[in-house]
Enzyme design. Structure first.
Site, PDB file in Angstrom:
ATOM      1  N   HIS A  81       0.810  -1.230   0.000  1.00  0.00           N
ATOM      2  CA  HIS A  81       0.000   0.000   0.000  1.00  0.00           C
ATOM      3  C   HIS A  81       0.837   1.271   0.000  1.00  0.00           C
ATOM      4  O   HIS A  81       0.306   2.359  -0.200  1.00  0.00           O
ATOM      5  CB  HIS A  81      -0.948  -0.006   1.203  1.00  0.00           C
ATOM      6  CG  HIS A  81      -2.042  -1.012   1.069  1.00  0.00           C
ATOM      7  ND1 HIS A  81      -3.292  -0.695   0.622  1.00  0.00           N
ATOM      8  CD2 HIS A  81      -2.051  -2.352   1.276  1.00  0.00           C
ATOM      9  CE1 HIS A  81      -4.036  -1.780   0.584  1.00  0.00           C
ATOM     10  NE2 HIS A  81      -3.305  -2.805   0.978  1.00  0.00           N
TER      11      HIS A  81
ATOM     12  N   ASP B  90       3.455   9.615  -1.139  1.00  0.00           N
ATOM     13  CA  ASP B  90       2.276   8.887  -0.668  1.00  0.00           C
ATOM     14  C   ASP B  90       2.009   7.731  -1.621  1.00  0.00           C
ATOM     15  O   ASP B  90       2.057   7.926  -2.847  1.00  0.00           O
ATOM     16  CB  ASP B  90       1.062   9.844  -0.677  1.00  0.00           C
ATOM     17  CG  ASP B  90       0.101   9.597   0.469  1.00  0.00           C
ATOM     18  OD1 ASP B  90       0.036   8.452   0.941  1.00  0.00           O
ATOM     19  OD2 ASP B  90      -0.585  10.554   0.888  1.00  0.00           O
TER      20      ASP B  90
END
Ligand code: GDG
Length: 482
Positions: A174, A381
């Site tokens: 992730h 991110d």
């Protein structure tokens, strides 16, 4: 035929992640409470783990010292298709806060100057991954599909493979996968790659993450690839990108709910007709919070006509406050907010409305609805879901998204104003552009982004990954019988 039927019936999907989709809490009387997690993953995978005999393996978020409590929780979670891995305080400190958050997290987000390389962290990381493995192996059948999530469990796929040679194993990361030059800094780089390569399918959010991983595999493990396919131990491993989506309908519905609307009215009353910019993040150095505040400061001095006319609603969700870096970041943010509010504020205008806490979904939805501009400017991110949720909440299609090119989401949301968060003057100009953008232009961009996010939602993501894993496994089986 009976055997085939048996295998088909017995094959299940097992999801494994550090945390379960439910958090167990203990009240002062010693009673246990079960609180569902609101995370996107829990919603998306809910349709999978709740079916039939499928199961989700993970830590229930509480230290159990009492055996009877453990049994009670296990029983209760089992009824809801969950299998808890009980971790001790020491394990959480060294495996989770230590190796996961002080070694892997900074390295993978290109903050390698913050990374600690401690043998004790690594030893515990291996031990806890083994603990997860033992639990998975105890409940898995040889033909089950096992989907492992994220950086806390990078050794798990290969550990499972050693025990269940034929299982279908998928792994999804992730967070970003860094370039080889950064990844190589880790003393345990080879072991981490070997761990992940126990999978049949390895997924990342973006094409770049996938490329970095393949390059590390070729430089460190000396294994080449053919269009993302790696041949290892006579087994083909497929590597690909699967950008995660959000539960679009949930955010759109929440934005339309009466509770959200009444909260918006309440908040608006205290703000008047000012323009509003919004930022929401967990407190983390990867999110670029101090830089964003400096940018707002520059904006207000470069465009004094906006003083008193625009404010920044900044939600910072407390996180990892046991870690030293996070404590000093909090102090830096507090200081900057105070300085800017002191410099520009007046009796009837506060430049920054700063909240260091979390909010219920309805408040969040009201913030998304109210915001004229969302300022999503992380330094790095994996994906970033906040920007997607902002878009899904804009039922009237008005509003502008300013998005860092360092967020995985920027690869999909090209209709946003894309910025480099290190180029402060570029972001200042982007804010000005956003605040002066004509409404028809806002609507055009928003509609385009909404169409994309509606289609590539979380359910689509789950189906795509698991469907691909089935295909990979099927192909492997055909090759084996040739
Ligand atoms: C990893 C990767 C990747 C935030 N404040 C509140 C609140 N939130 C919710 C948001 C959003 C989530 O938390 C944060 O989204 P992220 O994208 O940062 O996700 P993480 O789980 O932190 O991180 C990230 C993601 O995995 C998915 O693969 O995008 O890059 O780091 O959903 O809405 N929710 C509520 N109150 C708050 O105050 N209820």
């Amino acid at each position: 035929l009976t055997i085939i039927w048996y295998i088909h019936v017995m094959a299940r999907t097992i999801i494994v992640s550090n945390r379960l989709p439910v958090k167990v809490q203990k009240d002062s009387k010693g009673n246990l409470h079960y609180k569902p997690s609101e995370g996107g993953l829990a919603t998306g995978l809910g349709s999978v783990y709740k079916q039939g005999d499928n199961v989700w393996v993970g830590w229930p978020g509480l230290y159990f010292t009492d055996e009877s409590n453990k049994n009670e929780a296990s029983q209760r979670l089992k009824e809801e298709n969950m299998s808890p891995v009980f971790l001790t305080e020491e394990e959480i400190r060294l495996f989770y806060e230590g190796f996961s958050n002080e070694t892997l997290w900074p390295t993978f987000h290109y903050f390698n100057q913050y990374a600690l390389y401690k043998k004790s962290y690594w030893v515990e990381y291996k031990k806890v991954n083994q603990k997860f493995c033992d639990q998975v192996v105890a409940i898995a059948n040889p033909d089950d599909t096992i989907w492992v999530h994220d950086y806390q469990l990078m050794l798990l796929p290969d550990m499972i493979r050693q025990k269940l040679a034929d299982a279908s194993i998928g792994f999804f990361l992730h967070i970003p996968f860094p370039s080889f030059e950064v990844f190589r800094l880790l003393p345990w780089r080879k072991e981490l790659l070997d761990g992940v390569m126990g999978s049949d399918l390895i997924g990342f959010h973006t094409y770049d993450d996938m490329r970095h991983f393949l390059s590390a595999v070729s430089r460190i493990s000396f294994l080449g690839n053919h269009h993302g396919q790696i041949m290892r131990d006579r087994r083909t491993i497929v590597v690909d990108s699967f950008p995660i989506g959000i539960d679009y309908d949930k955010y759109a519905a929440s934005a339309a709910s009466p509770t959200t609307l009444s909260r918006e009215v309440k908040f608006r009353t205290s703000l008047g007709d000012q323009k509003l910019m919004l930022s929401i993040d967990r407190l983390d150095y990867s999110k670029g919070i101090p830089a964003r505040l400096q940018i707002f400061d520059i904006f207000l001095s470069k465009h004094p006509e906006y003083q008193g006319k625009v404010s920044l609603l900044m939600v910072v969700v407390p996180s990892r406050d046991n870690v030293e870096n996070y404590k000093s970041l909090k102090e830096e943010v507090d200081l900057l907010v105070g300085r800017i509010n002191g410099k520009y504020g007046s009796m009837n205008w506060t430049p920054i409305h700063y909240f260091y806490r979390s909010f219920p979904l309805e408040d969040l939805s009201a913030f998304y609805r109210m915001a004229d501009v969302a300022l999503v400017t992380p330094m790095r991110d994996g994906m970033n879901l906040v920007c997607k949720e902002f878009v899904a909440s804009k039922l009237d299609k008005r509003g502008v998204l300013i998005l860092s090119e360092m967020a995985g989401a920027s690869k999909e949301l090209s209709e946003a104003i894309i910025v480099n968060p290190n180029d402060k003057h570029q972001v200042v100009d982007a804010i000005y552009e956003a605040l002066t953008m004509p409404e028809d232009e806002q609507e055009e961009h928003m509609e385009y982004m909404q169409d994309t996010l509606k289609k590539f939602n979380i359910h689509h993501w789950v189906k795509l990954f698991l469907g691909r894993l089935d295909q990979v496994k099927e192909k492997q089986r055909k090759m084996a019988t040739k």
